[in-house]
Scaffold this motif. Structure first.
Motif, PDB file in Angstrom:
ATOM      1  N   ALA A 101       0.842  -1.207   0.000  1.00  0.00           N
ATOM      2  CA  ALA A 101       0.000   0.000   0.000  1.00  0.00           C
ATOM      3  C   ALA A 101       0.872   1.249   0.000  1.00  0.00           C
ATOM      4  O   ALA A 101       0.609   2.214  -0.750  1.00  0.00           O
ATOM      5  N   LEU A 102       1.937   1.220   0.815  1.00  0.00           N
ATOM      6  CA  LEU A 102       2.840   2.387   0.881  1.00  0.00           C
ATOM      7  C   LEU A 102       3.638   2.545  -0.419  1.00  0.00           C
ATOM      8  O   LEU A 102       3.967   3.671  -0.822  1.00  0.00           O
ATOM      9  N   ASP A 103       3.947   1.414  -1.090  1.00  0.00           N
ATOM     10  CA  ASP A 103       4.634   1.489  -2.395  1.00  0.00           C
ATOM     11  C   ASP A 103       3.765   2.226  -3.415  1.00  0.00           C
ATOM     12  O   ASP A 103       4.263   3.056  -4.196  1.00  0.00           O
ATOM     13  N   PHE A 104       2.470   1.919  -3.417  1.00  0.00           N
ATOM     14  CA  PHE A 104       1.552   2.586  -4.341  1.00  0.00           C
ATOM     15  C   PHE A 104       1.445   4.078  -4.010  1.00  0.00           C
ATOM     16  O   PHE A 104       1.349   4.922  -4.921  1.00  0.00           O
ATOM     17  N   TYR A 105       1.481   4.387  -2.723  1.00  0.00           N
ATOM     18  CA  TYR A 105       1.445   5.794  -2.314  1.00  0.00           C
ATOM     19  C   TYR A 105       2.688   6.524  -2.835  1.00  0.00           C
ATOM     20  O   TYR A 105       2.608   7.656  -3.350  1.00  0.00           O
ATOM     21  N   SER A 106       3.854   5.858  -2.761  1.00  0.00           N
ATOM     22  CA  SER A 106       5.115   6.445  -3.262  1.00  0.00           C
ATOM     23  C   SER A 106       5.044   6.656  -4.775  1.00  0.00           C
ATOM     24  O   SER A 106       5.499   7.694  -5.291  1.00  0.00           O
ATOM     25  N   GLN A 107       4.455   5.667  -5.483  1.00  0.00           N
ATOM     26  CA  GLN A 107       4.295   5.793  -6.941  1.00  0.00           C
ATOM     27  C   GLN A 107       3.419   6.992  -7.283  1.00  0.00           C
ATOM     28  O   GLN A 107       3.713   7.741  -8.222  1.00  0.00           O
ATOM     29  N   MET A 108       2.355   7.184  -6.504  1.00  0.00           N
ATOM     30  CA  MET A 108       1.461   8.335  -6.706  1.00  0.00           C
ATOM     31  C   MET A 108       2.230   9.643  -6.633  1.00  0.00           C
ATOM     32  O   MET A 108       2.073  10.533  -7.461  1.00  0.00           O
ATOM     33  N   ARG A 109       3.066   9.726  -5.592  1.00  0.00           N
ATOM     34  CA  ARG A 109       3.811  10.958  -5.377  1.00  0.00           C
ATOM     35  C   ARG A 109       4.828  11.187  -6.511  1.00  0.00           C
ATOM     36  O   ARG A 109       5.038  12.326  -6.927  1.00  0.00           O
ATOM     37  N   LYS A 110       5.437  10.083  -7.005  1.00  0.00           N
ATOM     38  CA  LYS A 110       6.388  10.217  -8.121  1.00  0.00           C
ATOM     39  C   LYS A 110       5.676  10.696  -9.385  1.00  0.00           C
ATOM     40  O   LYS A 110       6.250  11.422 -10.208  1.00  0.00           O
ATOM     41  N   LEU A 111       4.421  10.239  -9.547  1.00  0.00           N
ATOM     42  CA  LEU A 111       3.634  10.639 -10.725  1.00  0.00           C
ATOM     43  C   LEU A 111       3.011  12.027 -10.557  1.00  0.00           C
ATOM     44  O   LEU A 111       2.244  12.476 -11.414  1.00  0.00           O
ATOM     45  N   LYS A 112       3.354  12.679  -9.431  1.00  0.00           N
ATOM     46  CA  LYS A 112       2.836  14.033  -9.132  1.00  0.00           C
ATOM     47  C   LYS A 112       1.320  14.059  -8.997  1.00  0.00           C
ATOM     48  O   LYS A 112       0.684  15.093  -9.209  1.00  0.00           O
TER      49      LYS A 112
END
Length: 891
Positions: A101-112
């Protein structure tokens, strides 16, 4: 026109189809049904729909299929829709895949992609699930950066996260800054405090929530109840219980289970039983809570009974089973213990190390060491507790050699701990084997375990009980750290060795070093006052007891009754008894013994009847006390009646001490032949105490024929009690048979037995003066001698003739008279008369029984000096007044 109509109809049909599929999706009850709907969505080309993909992700997560949720998300990826990202993050968190779940949150932030208020509650829960405080704080910073601090749901999630991290200050900071709070906010805060052991804060927060107008729900109550139980806050707990009844959440199983747990912690087992009986629905937790609670409260039979009832309805957990096994061990019920063990095996419970250790202990307590050994040998993994449990089992069953063999085997497998050594030291204490204990002490020192407080305390106790007081004191002094147990152990050691002087010094030192006494200290100190008849110290300790608030403890009250009675203050004994709110059989027995010591047989009988009337059942010691009291007051028929009632009404089988009391009762009243016949008819082989009671009376009455017969019986018993040989020696001395006297004295010397030297003491102006028989090295020796000569002259004029039979040495008549004058109680009385004001009462203590001649002399002295003389000998108190004694010559 037709084209427009067709488009409109197509759009309406599609909308109806959307609604229909949406309803089916929401109402799907299992994965199979969901797969069919999912296939239809793909067939109709709706799988790229934001709405349907999000719903499918959430629905698969609900059915615990996170892989399907991921598959749906990947089908729509890449996506910039926050709803779909929130759905997959929520799905993964819901299924415990916190890192993902936290990995997906990190991906979100990378995708702005900008998270919204629905993103953060799941992310915060994922941080809490991973116990990752650093990430949790980082996410909290993101929340603040985006201006979501005021969001209610995010705030609640943050409170819960910090509470799970045991960071209650941050949790409260979030809570305090929230512009709006709901019941979840308050519940999160209450639960956070309660689950982390901050019980006072939990109750305080609960009370604030009530003042804020929050209506509690089941979660509120189930969070605050453990806090009430933990604090044993009975009043608060009952208020919460009242609220449960009022708002109608009593039927909630979790709430009822919380009430059960709370009342068990309050030790209010009747309330617990009422709640349990009224519960319509009972789950596994309900049964487990009550079964384990009853076992922990010592209601072992009730615990087992409930377990047997439970197994026909629900399956207990392993914790409950082990709790029941402990109960079987306490009851020494092998049959039930074996049944529970068989149930475990039949149901396929994995017998872990803890369960195996409990089984070893249970079988050992049931005296089945073979079964204990079998469990031990069958264990896949053994720990220190396994070895210690088995070794302790052998020790408990008296198999000391086997215990030592096991200990040696253990050392090849595991390094013994302090528990192992404490058990073995206790074993050698029981065996009074100081040599083996010293070897063990050396081993303990080599292993560096001598710094353990428990080991140190055990060594102090062991050396004292093995008669090595110097070693005991040396061990005490060598200890760097001492706790209250250490001090209590050394004080008890001095009591055991009857070195009360050093015992009192140790108590003073304990106070100087700032150690606050506890109940055990008081119970260890009061017997010293009793031994020395140190009334002043006894009163000081009583004052300390009142100051520390220990007076409500029943054992303390019992010890005070005994102390005052042995210090010559029957009135204070009665006052302590009357002020006690709770009395047990020991309390009543102490009072009855006190009356007996002062020759108050009739008052003792009244107390015995009152005890029965209040519902307190007398035990075997209570019957010793009442027969003793009758014996010292000449109440023969009453004493016989008590002996008969003991077996007839209370089914108590008479022990040796009861038979000795009856012999004493008959003998003191001159019924010597009947006493001898009673001994001969005894179902038990009479010991020295029984024959000694008769011999003592024979000597006092001058019945030489029975005395000689009894003396032969005592010599034949080969007892280690010096007192009985001295009594026989005294009989032969009275008969003038000096050869037999010399033979007995040689026998005592050869066996290393010594006669306790007679001594008396008197307390004057807070100082104790001790006098030995024939003592001539004390203050005012000349004045004491002169006073005794003056008193002897006055007594002779009044008809006193010295009874030379009480001089037990083969010397001339004049020397015998001088020896009588040198008896310790006479020296103490004369010294007391010289150093106290005329007319004031005088109290003298003696370690042995008062001889007949001294008893007669003291009666004369009380009349001549017009003094009350209270003399305590080894048996009782004698109050001499106006030439008479309160014992009525029944001593």
């Amino acid at each position: 026109m037709n084209t427009v109509k067709l488009c409109t109809l197509s759009r309406r049909s599609q909308e109806l189809l959307y609604v229909s599929i949406s309803k089916k999706l929401s109402s799907a009850t299992d994965s199979r049904e969901l797969h069919k709907i999912h296939s239809l969505i793909i067939t109709l080309g709706f799988d790229q729909s934001v709405f349907f993909s999000g719903k499918l992700i959430s629905k698969y997560a609900k059915f615990r299929d996170p892989l399907a949720s991921l598959s749906v998300f990947r089908r729509v990826s890449p996506t910039n829709n926050i709803y779909q990202w929130n759905s997959i993050i929520r799905a993964l968190t819901h299924n415990g895949l916190f890192s993902e779940a936290l990995d997906f949150y990190s991906q979100m932030r990378k995708l702005k992609l900008r998270p919204d208020t629905h993103t953060f509650p799941s992310i915060i829960n994922a941080c809490a699930g991973l116990s990752d405080l650093e990430k949790g704080r980082l996410v909290h910073d993101h929340v603040s950066e985006m201006g979501f601090d005021s969001d209610l749901y995010i705030g609640n999630a943050l409170i819960d996260m910090y509470a799970r991290f045991n960071d209650l200050n941050r949790a409260f900071s979030v809570f305090d800054e929230m512009p709006h709070r709901d019941v979840v906010s308050w519940n999160s805060m209450i639960s956070g405090y309660s689950s982390n052991g901050y019980w006072e804060e939990a109750i305080e927060t609960y009370n604030y929530s009530r003042m804020a107008g929050i209506v509690p729900d089941s979660f509120t109550v189930s969070s605050v109840l453990p806090a009430c139980g933990g604090l044993v806050a009975v009043g608060e707990g009952q208020i919460v219980h009242g609220l449960v009844e009022r708002i109608g959440i009593k039927t909630d199983v979790i709430v009822s289970n919380g009430l059960l747990s709370m009342y068990l912690k309050f030790d209010r087992l009747i309330d617990c039983q009422i709640i349990f009986d009224e519960m319509v629905t009972k789950d596994t937790v309900t049964w487990n809570t009550v079964i384990c609670g009853y076992s922990q409260s010592g209601l072992f039979e009730e615990s087992i009974k409930l377990f047997l009832e439970m197994v026909h309805k629900l399956e207990p957990d392993l914790f409950t089973i082990t709790s029941v096994l402990r109960a079987c061990g306490h009851l020494r019920d092998f049959k039930l213990g074996k049944y529970v063990h068989d149930y475990m095996m039949e149901k396929g419970y994995e017998c872990n190390t803890t369960a195996g250790n409990i089984l070893i202990d249970m079988y050992a307590k049931c005296s089945n060491l073979w079964a204990s050994q079998e469990v031990f040998e069958g264990m896949k993994c053994r720990d220190l507790v396994s070895w210690n449990s088995l070794i302790n089992g052998y020790i408990q069953n008296g198999c000391y050699e086997e215990a030592m063999k096991l200990f040696n085997m253990m050392k090849m497998d595991l390094r013994p701990d302090f528990v192992t050594y404490v058990m073995l030291l206790s074993m050698f204490t029981q065996l009074v084997n100081v040599d083996h204990a010293k070897e063990l002490h050396c081993e303990i020192t080599k292993m560096g375990l001598d710094s353990s407080l428990v080991v140190g305390n055990t060594l102090v106790d062991m050396y004292a009980k093995c008669g090595k007081m110097e070693d005991s004191l040396k061990q005490f002094e060598s200890m760097k750290d001492r706790d209250i147990v250490t001090w209590n152990t050394i004080i008890a050691a001095f009591v055991h060795s009857k070195d009360c002087k050093l015992g009192f010094r140790m108590i003073n030192r304990m106070r100087i070093e700032g150690m606050v006494p506890d109940v055990a200290t008081m119970l260890g100190t009061l017997p010293m006052c009793s031994l020395l008849a140190a009334k002043r110290q006894g009163r000081e300790i009583h004052g300390c007891i009142l100051k520390l608030g220990f007076e409500s403890h029943v054992p303390i009250g019992n010890a005070l009754i005994e102390m005052y009675s042995k210090c010559g203050s029957l009135e204070n004994s009665i006052l302590v008894f009357e002020h006690m709110k709770t009395r047990d059989v020991v309390t009543w027995t102490a009072l009855i013994f006190a009356y007996g010591m002062y020759g108050e047989g009739k008052r003792a009988l009244r107390a015995f009847k009152e005890m029965e009337a209040t519902g307190v059942v007398p035990d075997n010691i209570a019957f010793v006390a009442i027969i003793f009291a009758c014996s010292h007051s000449g109440l023969v028929e009453e004493g016989r009646a008590c002996f008969d009632r003991m077996k007839k009404d209370y089914y108590i089988e008479p022990r040796m001490e009861h038979y000795a009391c009856v012999v004493d009762l008959l003998s003191r009243s001159g019924l010597l032949t009947e006493a001898e016949e009673f001994i001969i008819s005894m179902p038990l082989k009479p010991d020295a105490s029984v024959w000694g009671a008769l011999l003592s009376a024979c000597r006092a009455s001058g019945d030489i024929i029975i005395a000689e017969r009894v003396s032969k019986h005592i010599i034949g018993l080969n007892s280690d009690d010096t007192g009985y040989y001295v009594l026989v020696s005294n009989v032969y001395a009275a008969l003038g048979k000096w050869d037999q006297v010399r033979t007995i004295r040689k026998s005592l010397k050869a066996r290393g037995l010594k006669k306790d030297p007679g001594c008396s003491w008197v307390e004057i102006r807070n100082r104790v003066y001790v006098f030995g028989t024939g003592d001539s090295f004390f203050e005012q020796y000349e004045e004491v001698n002169n006073l005794l000569e003056i008193l002897a002259g006055i007594m002779a004029k009044e008809g006193y003739v010295a009874d030379l039979e009480f001089v037990l040495h083969d010397v001339e008549v004049d020397e015998k008279r001088d020896m009588l004058c040198g008896h310790s109680e006479r020296l103490a009385i004369a010294f007391g008369l010289l150093n106290t004001k005329p007319g004031t009462p005088l109290q003298v203590m003696k370690n042995l029984r008062v001889c007949g001649d001294c008893h007669t002399v003291t009666k004369y002295i009380s009349k001549i000096t017009q003094r009350e003389l209270l003399v305590r000998d080894a048996n009782r108190f004698h109050l001499f007044k106006d030439g008479t004694c309160s014992c009525g010559d029944h001593w």
